[in-house]
Every structure is written in structure tokens, then in C-alpha cells.
Design an enzyme around this catalytic site. Structure first.
Site, PDB file in Angstrom:
ATOM      1  CD  GLN A 100      -3.180   0.495   2.125  1.00  0.00           C
ATOM      2  OE1 GLN A 100      -3.377  -0.673   2.415  1.00  0.00           O
ATOM      3  NE2 GLN A 100      -3.897   1.474   2.640  1.00  0.00           N
ATOM      4  CG  LEU A 110      -1.608  -5.220  -0.784  1.00  0.00           C
ATOM      5  CD1 LEU A 110      -2.845  -6.048  -0.488  1.00  0.00           C
ATOM      6  CD2 LEU A 110      -1.969  -3.852  -1.337  1.00  0.00           C
ATOM      7  NE  ARG A 168      -3.066  -7.762   4.840  1.00  0.00           N
ATOM      8  CZ  ARG A 168      -2.273  -6.740   4.590  1.00  0.00           C
ATOM      9  NH1 ARG A 168      -2.680  -5.783   3.747  1.00  0.00           N
ATOM     10  NH2 ARG A 168      -1.076  -6.654   5.158  1.00  0.00           N
ATOM     11  CG  HIS A 198       2.921  -4.617   9.063  1.00  0.00           C
ATOM     12  ND1 HIS A 198       2.540  -5.858   8.595  1.00  0.00           N
ATOM     13  CD2 HIS A 198       2.814  -3.781   8.004  1.00  0.00           C
ATOM     14  CE1 HIS A 198       2.233  -5.771   7.308  1.00  0.00           C
ATOM     15  NE2 HIS A 198       2.376  -4.515   6.934  1.00  0.00           N
ATOM     16  CD  GLN A 239       1.764  -9.294   5.645  1.00  0.00           C
ATOM     17  OE1 GLN A 239       0.664  -8.778   5.791  1.00  0.00           O
ATOM     18  NE2 GLN A 239       2.260  -9.614   4.464  1.00  0.00           N
TER      19      GLN A 239
END
Length: 311
Positions: A11, A92, A116, A201, A250
């Protein structure tokens, strides 16, 4: 022919009009048609025409980058009869890598990254989380600094190890602000706040990881036909069960990009081809090791240059 890997951006690489000059390529056109069908809206139009406010919504951005990345890969595969030695994606981009490796169906991947994006946005109220890039400090210094300024319920973590000397931190806004001040006063060249809608994250994404785990349980994944160097472990995976665990981890753990690139190099990869909008990974990869041969694919001209590099 060089031993090459294909890597996929995350992203932030999106822009209105991306792939506009590439859209007449048959593989690119087919990919966007499939994406529109899978999502039941016109992703191609939003990608090409905007508005930017719509494209930059996380639940739109993530499918848009994945579609562009897969389109670029398909265009490459239609021109050369060569299989990459490895694939990897930044955040991503790992989903694009799994499509490339045959582990994840393209339509499933599009719907999965839409979910997501929605789950990440819902995990932390707007304005309560933040991210910033810390430049010029060693990884260990950033990790220890985050621990030093964190408090119970108000913490910050190292989230992306992008290059030597560039670590992104993520967490509660107040903690990120404290960390930014701490690093600026303790040797960082710069601390740059990032324009993000969610603190990716880090453990604040746990509710999103739980939703992702549930969604993954309803999707058929296959063992990868090509090693996927995953963000969570910085090592190659092919077994579907391990891939699922890595995708969930992740979201709440760091992107170990430097280690991923070095692991691919250790396994003999000398060229990295970035498939998708922009050149973000080319920039990071060049800072990781200047000896790497690098190319990106985002239009016809860059496709031809990438093919020449691989040969």
C-alpha cells in the site's frame, strides 16, 4: 538467463491513472475484467480515473494494487518463457506473490485483501494509531527505543525493516509521537510521519488478524509452486499451512524486507523484478544491495526493459 525473483509492492504505491498506458495490453485488460467481476464494482475505472479519495480507501487500495501487480506479472509471463526462482511481496504485496506462486486464486485474493483492508481500518479508531519512518538509526536502536517509550496500553513497535537505516514504527499515536521525539533527540537523521489510516504490522491489529484467520479458513489455498519469501519469517515457504500462519502473523508483526531480499540473494537470486505500480521496491532494494539488477514493470516500455534485464 539470470536467476531472478519477482517482487510486489504494498500500500502506498497507488496513484490515479496507474497503468493507463498499459491497459490495452491483452493480459492487463483481462486481469482488470476479472477483478471487476470478482469485486462486483468497476475497479478498473477507479484505478484509471479516481477520484483519489475513493482509490485511497484501504478497502479499495488493496485490491487495486493487487490487480495492477498481477496484471504486470501476466504481461511478463506472456512475453517470456521463464519461471522466477522466487517471489516476495512487501506487506499487501505478499498476496500478489501468493497469486504468482499459484497458492492463491486471483479472485479469492482480491476479495481477501478487500476484507483485510476493512478489518485493518476497523481494528483501531481513526486518529488513535500512527506510523512514522525513522531514518539513520540501526534496527536494534529503534527496537530498544520503542520499548523505552512504550507504556501499558500506549505502545509503539518497529513495524517495517525496509532498508538498512530505514525502519517504520507503528502503534498508538501518543506513543509514536514520544518515539519520534526520542529518536530525533538521539541520532536519527529524520523522523517522517506517514499518512496512514491504521497502524499496520503491530499488535494493535490483533482483531484484524482474527478476522483474516476466519476468512482464510473458508478459502482454498494450495502449496506454492514457487518459493514465497514471507515477511513474517524472512524465509521461503511453499506449504499452504505455513503460508496461512505467515499471513496472519504478518498483520501483527514486522515486515522483515531487508532479510527477505538478503535471503533470496543467498539462494542465488541476482535480479529483482518489481511488478506493480510505482518503483518503491526498486528504491528499497537498491539501498539494500547496489549489486542487484533491478527493474520494474508498470507499462510497455518498462516491460521490455525488464525482459532485457532477465535475459
Amino acid at each position: 538467463m539470470k536467476k531472478f525473483a519477482v517482487v510486489f509492492p504494498g500500500q502506498g504505491s497507488q496513484s490515479v491513472g496507474m497503468f493507463a498506458s498499459f491497459i490495452e495490453d491483452p493480459e492487463v485488460k483481462r486481469t482488470y475484467e476479472e477483478a471487476n467481476d470478482a469485486l462486483s464494482y468497476d475497479l478498473k475505472k477507479i484505478s484509471l480515473e479516481g477520484p483519489a479519495e475513493e482509490l485511497n480507501k484501504t478497502e479499495v487500495t488493496q485490491p487495486a494494487i493487487l490487480a495492477a501487480s498481477v496484471a504486470a506479472l501476466r504481461a511478463l509471463k506472456s512475453r517470456i518463457d521463464a519461471v522466477p526462482a522466487a517471489v516476495a511481496g512487501h506487506s499487501l504485496g505478499e498476496y500478489s506473490a501468493l497469486v504468482a506462486a499459484g497458492a492463491l486464486d486471483f479472485a479469492d485474493a482480491l476479495r481477501l485483501v478487500r476484507l483485510r483492508g476493512q478489518a485493518m481500518q476497523a481494528a483501531v479508531p481513526q486518529g488513535k494509531g500512527a506510523m512514522a519512518a525513522v531514518l539513520g538509526l540501526a534496527d536494534e536502536v529503534v527496537i530498544d527505543g520503542c520499548k523505552a517509550v512504550s507504556q501499558d496500553g500506549d505502545a509503539v513497535w518497529a513495524a517495517n525493516f525496509n532498508t538498512p537505516g530505514q525502519v517504520v514504527i507503528s502503534g498508538a499515536k501518543e506513543a509514536v509521537d514520544r518515539a519520534a521525539k526520542f529518536f530525533a533527540e538521539n541520532g536519527a537523521k529524520r523522523v517522517v510521519p506517514l499518512a496512514v489510516s491504521a497502524p499496520s504490522h503491530c499488535p494493535m491489529m490483533q482483531s484484524a488478524a482474527d478476522k483474516l484467520k476466519e476468512a482464510l479458513s473458508s478459502i482454498t489455498l494450495k502449496d506454492a509452486a514457487i518459493p514465497v519469501y514471507c515477511n513474517a519469517y524472512a524465509k521461503p515457504l511453499t506449504a499452504k499451512d505455513e503460508i496461512v500462519k505467515a499471513l496472519i502473523l504478518q498483520l501483527v508483526g514486522p515486515v522483515r524486507w531487508v532479510e527477505c531480499v538478503k535471503a533470496m540473494q543467498s539462494d542465488g537470486v541476482s535480479a529483482l523484478i518489481e511488478c506493480g505500480p510505482g518503483k518503491v521496491l526498486c528504491g528499497l532494494n537498491r539501498k539494500i544491495d547496489k549489486s542487484l539488477d533491478l527493474a520494474n514493470i508498470c507499462d510497455e516500455d518498462s516491460l521490455n526493459k525488464a525482459i532485457e534485464l532477465i535475459k
